[in-house]
Design an enzyme around this catalytic site. Structure first.
Site, PDB file in Angstrom:
ATOM      1  N   CYS A 112       4.381 -10.240  -1.451  1.00 15.65           N
ATOM      2  CA  CYS A 112       4.936  -9.207  -0.970  1.00 15.65           C
ATOM      3  C   CYS A 112       6.610  -9.231  -0.497  1.00 15.65           C
ATOM      4  O   CYS A 112       7.236  -9.070  -1.354  1.00 15.65           O
ATOM      5  CB  CYS A 112       3.952  -8.534   0.142  1.00 15.65           C
ATOM      6  SG  CYS A 112       3.866  -6.734   0.523  1.00 15.65           S
ATOM      7  N   HIS A 220      -1.360  -8.584  -2.150  1.00 16.18           N
ATOM      8  CA  HIS A 220      -1.735  -9.585  -1.194  1.00 16.18           C
ATOM      9  C   HIS A 220      -2.732 -10.447  -1.544  1.00 16.18           C
ATOM     10  O   HIS A 220      -4.264 -10.023  -0.969  1.00 16.18           O
ATOM     11  CB  HIS A 220      -2.055  -9.207   0.261  1.00 16.18           C
ATOM     12  CG  HIS A 220      -0.736  -8.556   0.930  1.00 16.18           C
ATOM     13  ND1 HIS A 220      -0.081  -9.319   1.873  1.00 16.18           N
ATOM     14  CD2 HIS A 220       0.050  -7.633   0.822  1.00 16.18           C
ATOM     15  CE1 HIS A 220       1.066  -8.804   2.142  1.00 16.18           C
ATOM     16  NE2 HIS A 220       1.124  -7.489   1.395  1.00 16.18           N
ATOM     17  N   GLU A 222      -3.720 -13.413  -0.899  1.00 12.55           N
ATOM     18  CA  GLU A 222      -4.152 -14.367   0.251  1.00 12.55           C
ATOM     19  C   GLU A 222      -5.374 -13.547   0.916  1.00 12.55           C
ATOM     20  O   GLU A 222      -6.200 -14.338   1.660  1.00 12.55           O
ATOM     21  CB  GLU A 222      -2.875 -14.583   1.052  1.00 12.55           C
ATOM     22  CG  GLU A 222      -2.670 -13.619   1.941  1.00 12.55           C
ATOM     23  CD  GLU A 222      -1.945 -12.313   1.698  1.00 12.55           C
ATOM     24  OE1 GLU A 222      -1.585 -12.401   0.703  1.00 12.55           O
ATOM     25  OE2 GLU A 222      -1.817 -11.390   2.605  1.00 12.55           O
TER      26      GLU A 222
HETATM   27  N1  LIG Z   1       8.509  -5.043   4.358  1.00  7.05           N
HETATM   28  C1  LIG Z   1       8.371  -5.010   3.111  1.00  7.05           C
HETATM   29  C2  LIG Z   1       7.300  -6.200   2.576  1.00  7.05           C
HETATM   30  C3  LIG Z   1       5.800  -5.546   2.845  1.00  7.05           C
HETATM   31  C4  LIG Z   1       4.918  -6.858   3.357  1.00  7.05           C
HETATM   32  O1  LIG Z   1       5.159  -7.983   2.946  1.00  7.05           O
HETATM   33  N2  LIG Z   1       3.888  -6.234   4.068  1.00  7.05           N
HETATM   34  C5  LIG Z   1       2.872  -7.044   4.476  1.00  7.05           C
HETATM   35  C6  LIG Z   1       2.614  -6.801   5.889  1.00  7.05           C
HETATM   36  C7  LIG Z   1       2.088  -5.655   6.165  1.00  7.05           C
HETATM   37  C8  LIG Z   1       2.163  -5.335   7.398  1.00  7.05           C
HETATM   38  O2  LIG Z   1       1.692  -6.148   8.680  1.00  7.05           O
HETATM   39  O3  LIG Z   1       2.382  -4.123   7.980  1.00  7.05           O
HETATM   40  C9  LIG Z   1       8.079  -3.777   2.506  1.00  7.05           C
HETATM   41  O4  LIG Z   1       7.539  -2.942   3.296  1.00  7.05           O
HETATM   42  O5  LIG Z   1       8.165  -3.463   1.226  1.00  7.05           O
END
Ligand SMILES: N[C@@H](CCC(=O)NCCCC(=O)O)C(=O)O
Length: 256
Positions: A112, A220, A222
């Protein structure tokens, strides 16, 4: 055989009025249970981390997702309010580690935000709020207090024939989750697209001519590593690459 050690760069976060270096547990759990490795969390520092010194002591790099976005200045763009939230300490920690790990042929799995950092680290750029572009779905997670709902598997992606991921998952359609509002815009020259969403969003890449496992995914794996087959296969392949890297290091030290 001793377990490989995977470095996971932290986010610099504020909880309960103080500053923390943090990685969501799901990534640690996937490294341990999915890849058979140990996880070593790397503090997010704008100055003071030594990527080479750290990589001398680990066997792989797992770059996690995060709510924050890569700072646009790192891919030649002015930052606007809408591009945030930012985490410059995470950027300053992750990007040098990605470049240095790839140079050594160390296994890298980027997830991500991680695939976005991989693309930026190698000279690519990102698009923000992709859901506002014509013909692009809303790839953001549903607003819900339950993480299982946020990370629910709800989107098809198509894995390209002949790709690294195809060797792990088989080519064709798989179902994944989706929690992002940014995506790859200009693909870095040394990256190959491995999977696409039906709306054309890049969902996975690999490093062309990488010396080892070097894959980024926008979804994701994981989160459902223990129950979703493609998720488990990705981390199992990462684990095999880690063990091969450990064996190669041992062989090199014997021959030296
Ligand atoms: N910020 C980036 C990457 C998004 C990301 O890694 N999401 C995983 C976490 C999700 C959360 O906890 O909100 C994008 O928005 O593209």
């Amino acid at each position: 055989m001793t377990k490989p050690i995977v470095a996971i760069p932290c986010d610099f976060r504020q909880f309960e009025g103080s500053n923390w270096h943090a990685v969501p547990h799901q990534y640690v759990r996937a490294a341990v249970e999915g890849a058979g490795a140990m996880a070593l969390l790397v503090p997010a520092l704008e100055d003071g981390n030594d990527a080479e010194a750290l990589l001398d002591r680990v066997d792989g790099l797992l770059v996690s997702g995060a709510r924050s976005n890569v700072h646009p200045s790192l891919y030649g763009r002015e930052a606007s309010e809408q591009d945030g939230p930012f985490d410059p300490a995470r950027d300053a920690t992750s990007l040098p580690l990605i470049r240095a790990a790839l140079k050594r042929g160390m296994p890298v799995l980027a997830i991500c935000r991680g695939i976005q950092e991989l693309n930026v680290a190698l000279g690519g750029s990102l698009a923000n709020d992709i859901q506002d572009q014509p013909g692009i779905w809303d790839h953001r997670h549903p607003e819900h207090p339950d993480s299982d709902v946020k990370y629910a598997i709800r989107q098809s992606v198509s894995v390209k024939e002949g790709s690294c991921l195809a060797r792990v998952l088989g080519a064709g359609e798989i179902q994944v989750n989706s929690l992002h509002r940014q995506a790859i815009s200009k693909l870095a020259p040394s990256l190959a697209v491995e999977a696409l969403a039906d709306d054309g969003t890049v969902e996975a890449v690999s490093v062309i001519d990488a010396k080892g496992f070097a894959v980024g995914v926008q979804w994701h794996p994981e989160y459902w590593v223990g129950t979703d087959s493609p998720s488990g296969q990705i981390f199992s392949a990462f684990g095999e690459a880690l063990n091969a890297y450990v064996a190669g290091r041992k062989q090199a030290s014997i021959s030296a």
